[in-house]
Motif scaffolding. Structure first.
Motif, PDB file in Angstrom:
ATOM      1  N   GLU A  61      59.616 -27.417  10.527  1.00  0.00           N
ATOM      2  CA  GLU A  61      60.342 -27.111  11.757  1.00  0.00           C
ATOM      3  C   GLU A  61      60.228 -28.235  12.789  1.00  0.00           C
ATOM      4  OE1 GLU A  61      56.416 -24.673  12.075  1.00  0.00           O
ATOM      5  OE2 GLU A  61      57.757 -25.458  10.517  1.00  0.00           O
ATOM      6  N   LYS A  62      59.246 -29.118  12.606  1.00  0.00           N
ATOM      7  CA  LYS A  62      59.108 -30.274  13.493  1.00  0.00           C
ATOM      8  C   LYS A  62      59.852 -31.497  12.952  1.00  0.00           C
ATOM      9  CE  LYS A  62      54.556 -28.946  15.325  1.00  0.00           C
ATOM     10  NZ  LYS A  62      53.137 -29.365  15.495  1.00  0.00           N
ATOM     11  N   VAL A  63      59.892 -31.615  11.627  1.00  0.00           N
ATOM     12  CA  VAL A  63      60.477 -32.804  11.005  1.00  0.00           C
ATOM     13  C   VAL A  63      61.997 -32.704  10.901  1.00  0.00           C
ATOM     14  CG1 VAL A  63      60.587 -34.186   8.888  1.00  0.00           C
ATOM     15  CG2 VAL A  63      58.387 -33.307   9.699  1.00  0.00           C
ATOM     16  N   LEU A  64      62.508 -31.576  10.443  1.00  0.00           N
ATOM     17  CA  LEU A  64      63.919 -31.464  10.081  1.00  0.00           C
ATOM     18  C   LEU A  64      64.911 -31.712  11.217  1.00  0.00           C
ATOM     19  CD1 LEU A  64      63.801 -28.481   7.559  1.00  0.00           C
ATOM     20  CD2 LEU A  64      64.389 -30.865   7.060  1.00  0.00           C
TER      21      LEU A  64
ATOM     22  N   SER B 185      65.153 -33.823  13.513  1.00  0.00           N
ATOM     23  CA  SER B 185      65.456 -35.233  13.780  1.00  0.00           C
ATOM     24  C   SER B 185      65.588 -36.064  12.497  1.00  0.00           C
ATOM     25  CB  SER B 185      64.364 -35.848  14.665  1.00  0.00           C
ATOM     26  OG  SER B 185      63.095 -35.754  14.039  1.00  0.00           O
ATOM     27  N   LEU B 186      65.612 -35.394  11.351  1.00  0.00           N
ATOM     28  CA  LEU B 186      65.676 -36.121  10.080  1.00  0.00           C
ATOM     29  C   LEU B 186      67.112 -36.562   9.808  1.00  0.00           C
ATOM     30  CD1 LEU B 186      63.679 -36.935   7.843  1.00  0.00           C
ATOM     31  CD2 LEU B 186      64.417 -34.910   6.585  1.00  0.00           C
ATOM     32  N   ASN B 187      67.316 -37.838   9.607  1.00  0.00           N
ATOM     33  CA  ASN B 187      68.652 -38.395   9.416  1.00  0.00           C
ATOM     34  C   ASN B 187      68.915 -38.656   7.934  1.00  0.00           C
ATOM     35  OD1 ASN B 187      71.173 -39.471   9.942  1.00  0.00           O
ATOM     36  ND2 ASN B 187      70.374 -41.502  10.464  1.00  0.00           N
ATOM     37  N   ILE B 188      69.266 -37.606   7.224  1.00  0.00           N
ATOM     38  CA  ILE B 188      69.625 -37.713   5.810  1.00  0.00           C
ATOM     39  C   ILE B 188      70.919 -36.938   5.598  1.00  0.00           C
ATOM     40  CG2 ILE B 188      68.951 -37.233   3.427  1.00  0.00           C
ATOM     41  CD1 ILE B 188      66.072 -37.312   4.271  1.00  0.00           C
ATOM     42  N   ASN B 189      71.887 -37.550   4.940  1.00  0.00           N
ATOM     43  CA  ASN B 189      73.177 -36.899   4.710  1.00  0.00           C
ATOM     44  C   ASN B 189      73.563 -36.980   3.237  1.00  0.00           C
ATOM     45  OD1 ASN B 189      74.020 -36.155   7.515  1.00  0.00           O
ATOM     46  ND2 ASN B 189      73.811 -38.363   7.815  1.00  0.00           N
TER      47      ASN B 189
ATOM     48  N   TYR C  63      68.768 -26.534   9.197  1.00  0.00           N
ATOM     49  CA  TYR C  63      68.774 -27.975   9.427  1.00  0.00           C
ATOM     50  C   TYR C  63      69.118 -28.792   8.179  1.00  0.00           C
ATOM     51  CZ  TYR C  63      67.061 -27.487  14.178  1.00  0.00           C
ATOM     52  OH  TYR C  63      66.959 -27.181  15.519  1.00  0.00           O
ATOM     53  N   THR C  64      69.457 -28.123   7.080  1.00  0.00           N
ATOM     54  CA  THR C  64      69.816 -28.867   5.867  1.00  0.00           C
ATOM     55  C   THR C  64      71.195 -28.512   5.318  1.00  0.00           C
ATOM     56  OG1 THR C  64      68.642 -27.230   4.480  1.00  0.00           O
ATOM     57  CG2 THR C  64      67.418 -29.218   5.123  1.00  0.00           C
ATOM     58  N   TYR C  65      71.722 -27.327   5.649  1.00  0.00           N
ATOM     59  CA  TYR C  65      72.943 -26.890   4.967  1.00  0.00           C
ATOM     60  C   TYR C  65      74.145 -27.783   5.261  1.00  0.00           C
ATOM     61  CZ  TYR C  65      75.242 -24.736   9.078  1.00  0.00           C
ATOM     62  OH  TYR C  65      75.867 -24.510  10.272  1.00  0.00           O
ATOM     63  N   GLN C  66      74.234 -28.323   6.483  1.00  0.00           N
ATOM     64  CA  GLN C  66      75.354 -29.196   6.802  1.00  0.00           C
ATOM     65  C   GLN C  66      75.209 -30.573   6.150  1.00  0.00           C
ATOM     66  OE1 GLN C  66      78.101 -28.319   8.041  1.00  0.00           O
ATOM     67  NE2 GLN C  66      78.038 -27.377  10.059  1.00  0.00           N
TER      68      GLN C  66
END
Length: 241
Positions: free
Chosen positions: A99-102, A104-108, A130-133
């Protein structure tokens, strides 16, 4: 395949279930084989939590992000991989809570996301949000431990969303979904079938309680407006039919 079979025969003890007592809380063999068959060295993958799956991602040499708050678990995985000549250079270990990392995580354009970190409320939902998009269309999302309430609710929610398709061969304690279309826009609750389905009775109950409260206190002005609003909503629904 041979390396995975060897890993399953002699799984390392990664997790600490009690002080000084190590164990391995691993994914089912079916899920591990699914991961093995659906990623390669070009895949972009992410998992919350760590375990045998992390070693498998290293074996497959995907561009992998592993989010785990336990440095000891990460050290055990690195040690095992070093002993068995498994390269971990393509794994980006984030030693912190998801919940702290995701956020601001810049992965697409991810190919596969494994949600298997904290199962406490509301973490699995945060992991998904924070990952589904960032998961590409055709990508896979795996929810582990659906025998727990948080995992089960997330599975039931996605099962009614038109953007997702449940893999028919999902193991009993896990759910594997394929993202079949993009999200056109952010949704409000009335556009989410699971929320609507599970809110009918609660909405009706709240309206009845409000009606009885107004009747009890003798607030007939508000009571009249409440009845009028309900009649208008009924007319709107009849016109749509």
């Amino acid at each position: 395949m041979e390396k995975l079979q060897e890993l399953l025969k002699n799984p390392p003890l990664i997790h600490e279930e009690a002080p000084g007592k190590l164990t391995s809380w691993q994914l089912s063999d079916e899920v591990l084989y699914f991961i093995n068959n659906n990623i390669n060295e070009d895949s972009i993958t992410l998992e919350t939590g760590t375990g045998i799956s992390t070693i498998l991602f290293a074996i497959k040499s995907s561009h992998h992000t592993c989010i785990c708050p336990s440095e000891k678990q990460v050290d055990r995985i690195k040690s095992y991989c070093q002993r068995h000549q498994i390269n971990t250079d393509k794994i980006d270990f984030k030693i912190d809570f998801s919940e702290k990392v995701l956020p601001s995580l810049n992965i697409n354009k991810m190919d596969l996301v494994l949600i298997d970190g904290s199962h406490a409320f509301p973490i699995p939902f945060i992991d998904w949000y924070y990952t589904y998009q960032k998961l590409k269309v055709g990508g896979k999302i795996i929810i582990d431990d659906t025998q727990l309430w948080t995992g089960l609710v997330l599975k039931q929610f996605l099962n009614l969303e038109p953007e997702w398709k449940l893999n028919k061969n999902s193991p009993p304690r896990s759910a594997i979904f394929t993202k079949i279309q993009k999200y056109a826009q952010a949704k409000w609750y009335a556009q989410q079938p699971y929320i609507v389905k599970n809110s009918y009775f609660l909405i009706f109950k709240a309206k009845v309680q409000n009606f009885l409260r107004l009747l009890y206190v003798g607030d007939f002005h508000k009571l009249g407006k409440l009845i009028g609003n309900q009649l208008n909503q009924l007319k709107i629904r009849q016109n749509k039919i």
